[in-house]
Scaffold this motif. Sequence first.
Motif, short mmCIF file in Angstrom:
data_model
loop_
_atom_site.label_atom_id
_atom_site.label_comp_id
_atom_site.label_asym_id
_atom_site.label_seq_id
_atom_site.Cartn_x
_atom_site.Cartn_y
_atom_site.Cartn_z
N UNK A 118 0.81 -1.21 0.00
CA UNK A 118 0.00 0.00 0.00
C UNK A 118 0.85 1.26 0.00
N UNK A 119 2.00 1.16 0.65
CA UNK A 119 2.90 2.31 0.65
C UNK A 119 3.42 2.54 -0.77
N UNK A 120 3.61 1.44 -1.49
CA UNK A 120 4.09 1.58 -2.87
C UNK A 120 3.02 2.21 -3.74
N UNK A 121 1.76 1.86 -3.46
CA UNK A 121 0.66 2.47 -4.20
C UNK A 121 0.66 3.98 -3.98
N UNK A 122 0.90 4.37 -2.73
CA UNK A 122 0.94 5.79 -2.40
C UNK A 122 2.10 6.47 -3.12
N UNK A 123 3.27 5.84 -3.06
CA UNK A 123 4.47 6.50 -3.55
C UNK A 123 4.58 6.51 -5.08
N UNK A 124 3.75 5.72 -5.75
CA UNK A 124 3.80 5.73 -7.21
C UNK A 124 2.88 6.83 -7.76
N UNK A 125 2.20 7.52 -6.86
CA UNK A 125 1.40 8.68 -7.27
C UNK A 125 2.33 9.77 -7.81
N UNK A 126 1.87 10.49 -8.84
CA UNK A 126 2.74 11.52 -9.43
C UNK A 126 2.94 12.77 -8.58
N UNK A 127 2.21 12.90 -7.47
CA UNK A 127 2.44 14.06 -6.61
C UNK A 127 3.84 13.96 -6.00
N UNK A 128 4.41 15.10 -5.62
CA UNK A 128 5.76 15.06 -5.03
C UNK A 128 5.77 14.21 -3.77
N UNK B 249 13.84 -4.21 -11.01
CA UNK B 249 13.58 -3.38 -12.18
C UNK B 249 12.26 -2.62 -12.00
N UNK B 250 11.28 -3.33 -11.49
CA UNK B 250 9.97 -2.73 -11.22
C UNK B 250 10.09 -1.57 -10.24
N UNK B 251 10.87 -1.78 -9.20
CA UNK B 251 11.04 -0.74 -8.20
C UNK B 251 11.72 0.49 -8.79
N UNK B 252 12.61 0.26 -9.74
CA UNK B 252 13.30 1.39 -10.37
C UNK B 252 12.36 2.14 -11.30
N UNK B 253 11.55 1.39 -12.05
CA UNK B 253 10.64 2.06 -13.00
C UNK B 253 9.59 2.87 -12.23
N UNK B 254 9.14 2.35 -11.09
CA UNK B 254 8.11 3.06 -10.31
C UNK B 254 8.73 4.05 -9.34
N UNK B 255 10.02 4.27 -9.43
CA UNK B 255 10.72 5.30 -8.65
C UNK B 255 10.80 4.98 -7.15
N UNK B 256 10.63 3.73 -6.82
CA UNK B 256 10.77 3.38 -5.42
C UNK B 256 12.24 3.53 -5.02
N UNK B 257 13.13 3.05 -5.89
CA UNK B 257 14.54 3.39 -5.78
C UNK B 257 14.88 4.32 -6.93
N UNK B 258 15.88 5.14 -6.71
CA UNK B 258 16.37 5.94 -7.83
C UNK B 258 17.39 5.11 -8.59
N UNK C 220 6.28 11.62 -15.64
CA UNK C 220 6.44 10.21 -16.00
C UNK C 220 5.38 9.35 -15.30
N UNK C 221 5.21 9.57 -13.99
CA UNK C 221 4.32 8.69 -13.22
C UNK C 221 2.85 8.88 -13.57
N UNK D 229 -7.69 5.88 -4.82
CA UNK D 229 -6.65 5.84 -5.85
C UNK D 229 -6.74 7.05 -6.77
N UNK D 230 -7.97 7.43 -7.14
CA UNK D 230 -8.16 8.58 -8.01
C UNK D 230 -7.64 9.85 -7.33
N UNK D 231 -7.89 9.96 -6.02
CA UNK D 231 -7.41 11.13 -5.27
C UNK D 231 -5.89 11.24 -5.37
N UNK D 232 -5.22 10.09 -5.38
CA UNK D 232 -3.76 10.10 -5.50
C UNK D 232 -3.30 10.63 -6.86
N UNK D 233 -4.24 10.75 -7.78
CA UNK D 233 -3.91 11.35 -9.07
C UNK D 233 -4.64 12.67 -9.27
#
Lengths: 274, 250
Positions: A103-113, B49-58, B78-79, B104-108
């Motif tokens: 769930x944290x990953x779901x949050x952090x993949x949001x395009x907001x800073x 690789x997934x973590x890098x594409x989703x910016x979890x790691x730089x 990008x995201x 989820x929509x709110x996160x966008x």
Amino acid sequence: MTTETSGFTARQYAICLTGVIWREALRFLHQRERFVSALVRPLVWLLIFAAGFRQVLGVSIIPPYETYVLYEVYITPGLMAMIQLFNGMQSSLSMVYDREMGNMRTLLVSPFPRWFLLGAKLFAGVAVSILQVYAYLVIAYFWEIEPPTPFGYLTVLPALMLAGLMFGALGMLLSSAIKQLENFAGVMNFVIFPMFFASSALYPLWRVQESSPVLYWLSVVNPFTHAVELIRFAFYEKISWESLAAVAAYTILFSAGALIAYDPAKGMLMRKGG
Amino acid sequence: MSAEPLALDVAHIGHSYGARRALDDVSFSVAAGSFTVLLGLNGAGKSTLFSLITRLYAAREGKIEIFGHDVARESGAALRRLGVVFQARTLDLELSVTQNFIYHAALHGIGPAEAKRRGAALLERAGLADRAKDKARDLSGGQMRRVEILRALLHEPRLLLLDEPTVGLDIKARADILAQVRTLVAERRLAVLWTTHLIDEVTPSDDVVVLHQGKVLAADTSANIMAATSTESIGAAFEQLTGAKARDAA
């Protein structure tokens, strides 16, 4: 790091923030046992511990109190802070849990800073902790624990917000930096108990100073002490500038630490994965 | 054709955990509107690789771009073009399907009314309209996954990443999900990167990236990879390339 403008309008930021708080509140409402246990804990202290101790410990007149106060009255700000401390730690644990659940990953993949997303998460936790504190105050009211005027219920709110932010930021820092703190027993032993006991929550610090200077100094630097004093004064419609400064400084310190820990370039958000 | 930027461009990506090299000079791309399978055994480096594409790691070595936007430098741009379905279940179990969509929509930055409208339309098309008010907890494993895929589409991304989306599901649910995603590719020109270790999810026209021990061993259409390795099936080609036996259909 995110340096570019993410291209969202102020309204979209508001939608995002509201959404995160709304989810946290819904989750909280669906977890009744969490709400009840959050209330039972301070009430046990108030109704059992304080009742037993009131004969042993006399509290002399110290600011903000202008008369002798009952021990129950003295420890109430400490218990309010304890509710918030537990809550901060609990939401930090839920982040560890969320992280594993994705769930944290779901949050952090949001395009907001990222700073905004973590801030929103933090605010959501604080909002829930304030709900809990007021629920406690309603019950405490029936034991004649109340501010000098009803206005105190209002003046304590900013103090609760600031204290909540500080504990939330501390929780976030711990959850991102310390992998071992994954069960609540660990947090209880190494964070909550030491912070709670080495503070002004249960006894005025001048009494501690007489018996143990080391403990006194630990209590003075303890962020929890300052949260308790900030709440204590605010509940009596006063400001403890020293505590305000300390809580603000610790909040900035913990937030900066949490941001560094969650920075994808430097942080260690994820375990080694395959 | 060449004017359109690549949906995903991974260039010379490397990543290490201490001394262990998880990814080494990984390069491949996903064209807009294509279905690309990232094939690799467990531990091949897919999750990293997934973590890098989703910016979890730089990414410290190399560069990742989504429709021409650098994930590290223009992560917002990008995201917002990216939808993700993680391997772990990420629905809030105690919330309803619609409530999950609203969050989820709110996160966008999409408001609740619009989220409900889009969510209802997506559920309708997927034949799940009757589950909108159900708690996520009450869905079957396959339905949860399908709802997660719909959720990832709420903000109308043009690239969808799915990390082992069919793991732990039965044959029927796997087929449903694969069909759902392939339909999206065909109808919406959605670009999909589908990671799996299950060979039977690949069709001859798919693009395939074979990742093994952190290295890309092949990146081409399935048919071309078979031709290059003189094999009859992508399974045999994979075996020959990696010297390992991929786990076939569960």
